[in-house]
Design an enzyme around this catalytic site. Sequence first.
Site, short mmCIF file in Angstrom:
data_model
loop_
_atom_site.label_atom_id
_atom_site.label_comp_id
_atom_site.label_asym_id
_atom_site.label_seq_id
_atom_site.Cartn_x
_atom_site.Cartn_y
_atom_site.Cartn_z
N THR A 15 -16.76 -36.17 -6.70
CA THR A 15 -15.84 -35.26 -7.40
C THR A 15 -15.18 -35.90 -8.61
O THR A 15 -14.95 -35.23 -9.62
CB THR A 15 -14.74 -34.79 -6.41
OG1 THR A 15 -15.38 -34.10 -5.35
CG2 THR A 15 -13.75 -33.87 -7.07
N ASP A 59 -23.72 -35.97 -5.41
CA ASP A 59 -22.67 -35.52 -4.49
C ASP A 59 -22.95 -36.37 -3.25
O ASP A 59 -24.11 -36.50 -2.83
CB ASP A 59 -22.85 -34.04 -4.18
CG ASP A 59 -21.75 -33.51 -3.27
OD1 ASP A 59 -21.03 -32.60 -3.70
OD2 ASP A 59 -21.62 -34.01 -2.13
N SER A 60 -21.94 -36.95 -2.65
CA SER A 60 -22.22 -37.94 -1.60
C SER A 60 -22.87 -37.32 -0.36
O SER A 60 -23.38 -38.04 0.49
CB SER A 60 -20.98 -38.73 -1.24
OG SER A 60 -20.10 -37.97 -0.46
N SER A 61 -22.89 -36.00 -0.26
CA SER A 61 -23.60 -35.37 0.86
C SER A 61 -25.10 -35.58 0.72
O SER A 61 -25.85 -35.41 1.69
CB SER A 61 -23.30 -33.87 0.90
OG SER A 61 -21.93 -33.68 1.01
N ASP A 92 -16.86 -37.46 0.65
CA ASP A 92 -17.41 -36.88 1.89
C ASP A 92 -18.09 -37.92 2.78
O ASP A 92 -17.90 -37.91 3.99
CB ASP A 92 -18.42 -35.76 1.56
CG ASP A 92 -17.73 -34.51 1.03
OD1 ASP A 92 -16.49 -34.45 1.08
OD2 ASP A 92 -18.43 -33.61 0.55
N THR A 277 -16.12 -43.21 21.35
CA THR A 277 -15.27 -42.07 21.69
C THR A 277 -15.12 -41.05 20.56
O THR A 277 -15.13 -41.41 19.39
CB THR A 277 -13.86 -42.54 22.15
OG1 THR A 277 -13.05 -41.38 22.36
CG2 THR A 277 -13.18 -43.44 21.14
N GLN A 278 -14.98 -39.79 20.97
CA GLN A 278 -14.71 -38.72 20.01
C GLN A 278 -13.29 -38.83 19.46
O GLN A 278 -12.97 -38.24 18.42
CB GLN A 278 -14.86 -37.34 20.68
CG GLN A 278 -16.28 -37.03 21.06
CD GLN A 278 -16.41 -35.71 21.83
OE1 GLN A 278 -15.52 -34.87 21.83
NE2 GLN A 278 -17.55 -35.53 22.48
N1 ASP Z 1 -18.58 -33.34 -2.26
C1 ASP Z 1 -17.92 -34.44 -2.91
C2 ASP Z 1 -18.72 -35.71 -2.60
O1 ASP Z 1 -18.57 -36.26 -1.55
C3 ASP Z 1 -16.52 -34.57 -2.45
C4 ASP Z 1 -15.73 -35.68 -3.09
O2 ASP Z 1 -16.18 -36.41 -3.93
O3 ASP Z 1 -14.56 -35.82 -2.73
O4 ASP Z 1 -19.51 -36.13 -3.41
#
Ligand code: ASP
Length: 343
Positions: A15, A59-61, A92, A277-278
């Site tokens: 972001t 995007d880190s996803s 993320d 653990t959760q």
């Molecule tokens: N979706 C973004 C990412 O992880 C969120 C962020 O940067 O805060 O790349």
Amino acid sequence: MSKQTKILIIYTGGTIGMVEDKETGALYPFDFEALTQQIPEIKKFKFEIDSFSFDPLLDSSNMTTQDWIKIAEVIEMNYEKYDGFVVLHGSDTMSYTASALSFMLENLNKPVIFTGSQLPIGVLRTDGKENFITAIEIAAANINGRPIVPEVAIYFENQLFRGNRTHKFNAENFEAFQSINYPVLAEAGVHIKYNSTAILPFPKKKFTVYKEMNTSIAVLKLFPGIQKEVVESIISIKGLKAIVLETFGSGNAPNVPWFLDLVRTAIKNGIIIYNVTQCRGGSVEIGRYDTSIDMGKIGVVGGFDITIESAIAKLMFLLGKNYTKKQIWKLLQTSIRGELTVA
Ligand code: ASP
């Protein structure tokens, strides 16, 4: 004359450098040039600041272990040239990447500081400017030439955390990360106050980078009412090497025969079962309750207070090395980068 401090910024995306797509309104990452134009303040640093940008920016996803390896390689190639590294990264999956890098970079004696933001740097109320500027300052901080933070850390909203102790807990607040089981490494107010007793000691051995990550793992999160078929299908995945078993409370799971039988079969088939653990705070304590005692007996490994993110990265790292099962078993219960506390 003392030599000038040199910092390398590794811009992976996230972001912090995003802009809005005019048609869809969705955020996507933009180039480093555009990012630094929004933050002319960095020119005021007396350090030499260079950059390396991912192409494409992510995007880190969308991050994979290949991207973790790329970050490790950039650090390895530039290790002697720079005094510290700042990794700009989406929030993320930042805790996963920081955990992975903590394992991949052995005997690290320079700061590797991850940061990012919740609002893009071009937005008026951005949290990105302060995060970025302070992360650079921390990466450059030293006492008589020796870095103050020789470890992989995350700086976000005035706090510096050990990377492998964090998780992202808030998708909205600027304060997005927590490290419940380990104290903060530094607090930034008028001064940056370092918590020197919490920071890893300066290593004596040679810096080494490991770039093999084995992804043949799965995460099995328990929930009340979980069906036998769900567990069965996970343990029968071909080539699976390990499972992070997300248990309840202090490491508890249903102690019904079908569940314990399946876990026993998985272990017999050579799958490592790592009990994490959760709960975000506290530790796994196998044998504290009746609902964990049998798991201990059949060979489930307890992860103490390790985070899920760190457990995943640690398994990938250990499976990527030529260790025997026994060695992995032992190392999973040992703190190798300050990622867990043995209770
Ligand atoms: N979706 C973004 C990412 O992880 C969120 C962020 O940067 O805060 O790349």
